[in-house]
Design an enzyme around this catalytic site. Sequence first.
Site, PDB file in Angstrom:
ATOM      1  N   HIS A  34     -11.315  13.974  -9.928  1.00 14.14           N
ATOM      2  CA  HIS A  34     -12.366  13.185 -10.585  1.00 14.14           C
ATOM      3  C   HIS A  34     -13.380  12.812  -9.513  1.00 14.14           C
ATOM      4  O   HIS A  34     -13.243  13.193  -8.338  1.00 14.14           O
ATOM      5  CB  HIS A  34     -11.748  11.972 -11.283  1.00 14.14           C
ATOM      6  CG  HIS A  34     -10.848  11.158 -10.397  1.00 14.14           C
ATOM      7  ND1 HIS A  34     -11.316  10.432  -9.318  1.00 14.14           N
ATOM      8  CD2 HIS A  34      -9.498  10.990 -10.389  1.00 14.14           C
ATOM      9  CE1 HIS A  34     -10.320   9.826  -8.726  1.00 14.14           C
ATOM     10  NE2 HIS A  34      -9.178  10.164  -9.341  1.00 14.14           N
ATOM     11  N   HIS A  37     -12.193  11.559  -6.021  1.00 14.75           N
ATOM     12  CA  HIS A  37     -11.838  12.636  -5.073  1.00 14.75           C
ATOM     13  C   HIS A  37     -13.108  13.295  -4.530  1.00 14.75           C
ATOM     14  O   HIS A  37     -13.224  13.573  -3.343  1.00 14.75           O
ATOM     15  CB  HIS A  37     -11.010  13.727  -5.770  1.00 14.75           C
ATOM     16  CG  HIS A  37      -9.685  13.284  -6.291  1.00 14.75           C
ATOM     17  ND1 HIS A  37      -9.405  13.232  -7.636  1.00 14.75           N
ATOM     18  CD2 HIS A  37      -8.550  12.889  -5.669  1.00 14.75           C
ATOM     19  CE1 HIS A  37      -8.158  12.833  -7.821  1.00 14.75           C
ATOM     20  NE2 HIS A  37      -7.613  12.616  -6.641  1.00 14.75           N
ATOM     21  N   GLU A 148      -9.923   4.018  -0.403  1.00 15.79           N
ATOM     22  CA  GLU A 148      -9.465   2.629  -0.279  1.00 15.79           C
ATOM     23  C   GLU A 148      -8.783   2.137  -1.557  1.00 15.79           C
ATOM     24  O   GLU A 148      -8.239   1.047  -1.581  1.00 15.79           O
ATOM     25  CB  GLU A 148     -10.658   1.723   0.075  1.00 15.79           C
ATOM     26  CG  GLU A 148     -11.082   1.909   1.513  1.00 15.79           C
ATOM     27  CD  GLU A 148     -12.357   1.179   1.885  1.00 15.79           C
ATOM     28  OE1 GLU A 148     -13.104   0.784   0.965  1.00 15.79           O
ATOM     29  OE2 GLU A 148     -12.601   1.035   3.095  1.00 15.79           O
TER      30      GLU A 148
HETATM   31  P1  AMP Z   1      -4.431  11.453  -5.229  1.00 16.26           P
HETATM   32  O1  AMP Z   1      -4.854  12.770  -5.788  1.00 16.26           O
HETATM   33  O2  AMP Z   1      -4.268  10.381  -6.260  1.00 16.26           O
HETATM   34  O3  AMP Z   1      -3.286  11.572  -4.277  1.00 16.26           O
HETATM   35  O4  AMP Z   1      -5.670  10.948  -4.354  1.00 16.26           O
HETATM   36  C1  AMP Z   1      -6.174  11.709  -3.287  1.00 16.26           C
HETATM   37  C2  AMP Z   1      -7.115  10.859  -2.496  1.00 16.26           C
HETATM   38  O5  AMP Z   1      -8.204  10.432  -3.328  1.00 16.26           O
HETATM   39  C3  AMP Z   1      -6.464   9.578  -1.939  1.00 16.26           C
HETATM   40  O6  AMP Z   1      -6.940   9.352  -0.621  1.00 16.26           O
HETATM   41  C4  AMP Z   1      -6.950   8.528  -2.897  1.00 16.26           C
HETATM   42  O7  AMP Z   1      -6.986   7.232  -2.318  1.00 16.26           O
HETATM   43  C5  AMP Z   1      -8.339   9.028  -3.209  1.00 16.26           C
HETATM   44  N1  AMP Z   1      -8.825   8.455  -4.462  1.00 16.26           N
HETATM   45  C6  AMP Z   1      -8.206   8.483  -5.668  1.00 16.26           C
HETATM   46  N2  AMP Z   1      -8.918   7.799  -6.584  1.00 16.26           N
HETATM   47  C7  AMP Z   1     -10.013   7.317  -5.943  1.00 16.26           C
HETATM   48  C8  AMP Z   1     -11.136   6.520  -6.334  1.00 16.26           C
HETATM   49  N3  AMP Z   1     -11.273   6.069  -7.578  1.00 16.26           N
HETATM   50  N4  AMP Z   1     -12.068   6.238  -5.406  1.00 16.26           N
HETATM   51  C9  AMP Z   1     -11.938   6.696  -4.128  1.00 16.26           C
HETATM   52  N5  AMP Z   1     -10.901   7.438  -3.686  1.00 16.26           N
HETATM   53  C10 AMP Z   1      -9.955   7.738  -4.574  1.00 16.26           C
END
Ligand code: AMP
Length: 282
Positions: A34, A37, A148
């Site tokens: 999304h 990411h 964050e």
């Molecule tokens: P994930 O796919 O959930 O493991 O997330 C991958 C990276 O994207 C991690 O560093 C998360 O902290 C970051 N991330 C996920 N959602 C958000 C968001 N809404 N805003 C900023 N970074 C995000």
Amino acid sequence: MKIIKTVKEFEDYRSSKIVSTKSIGFVPTMGALHKGHLSLIEKSVINNDITIVSIFVNPRQFNDQNDYNNYPINIDEDIKLLESVKCDVLFSPLNDDIYKSYSGFKMDFKGLDNLYEGEFRPGHFQGVVDIVYLLFSIVKPNNSYFGEKDFQQLAIIKLMVKQSGLKINIVPCPIVRELSGLAMSSRNKRLNVEEQGQASNIYKVLRIYKDKIKVSDNPQDIIIKITEEINKEEIFEVEYVVFCDAETLESIEKFKANTNIMLCLAVWCKKVRLIDNISLQF
Ligand code: AMP
């Protein structure tokens, strides 16, 4: 965009002459991408010669099998999104391949793995460290980007890099939200439109208290009020609310002037667990 699916192929690519002299930015993800990411990836694209994104739904970091089984997967859409932000390489390994010869990294969590998220998700942070350390060893990035939104994860990754001696710059990136204020998350896809609307109240409550809290307030009283406020909606069940020091993550028993504080929470919205946070300064 180059798509690499095996560790061997990735290692060959990484050691090739045209890659080994370039600056590498790396964004580890679990896919179902999304705009949150994409904000990390866009930052990497600006600041590095080559941007590598991994997509791997890491079973080791799920303490709840149901959450793992229901984790959204949408690789075709992810590829389109990655191309739209000019990602250079997608690395999407399989579980048996990536963990094949992993000897692990034993870090000293300094208790951070048992607090907040760790208390409610036993083993979660060890699983995160397992995969991130392993990916760092394979990808060998100069810079790696973390959101964050996962505030505690970010602190633990910084600690892991410090302890392991890896020469990787960890770049924190701000939370990206829907217009409604709801923090973007792959798990939001498991909520219907109405539930997503209700879930945006979580951030509204955080905003109200960010503006309202005074240094003379008692953190415990505010935690009770926030919990009650969110739990008013039937679909919510607050798991924890905490005020912690933005650097050490230590829980705050009493507010003090000139400190950076994070207000962090986890809320069940039906069967979906959502986390969010907001910073406060006195
Ligand atoms: P994930 O796919 O959930 O493991 O997330 C991958 C990276 O994207 C991690 O560093 C998360 O902290 C970051 N991330 C996920 N959602 C958000 C968001 N809404 N805003 C900023 N970074 C995000």
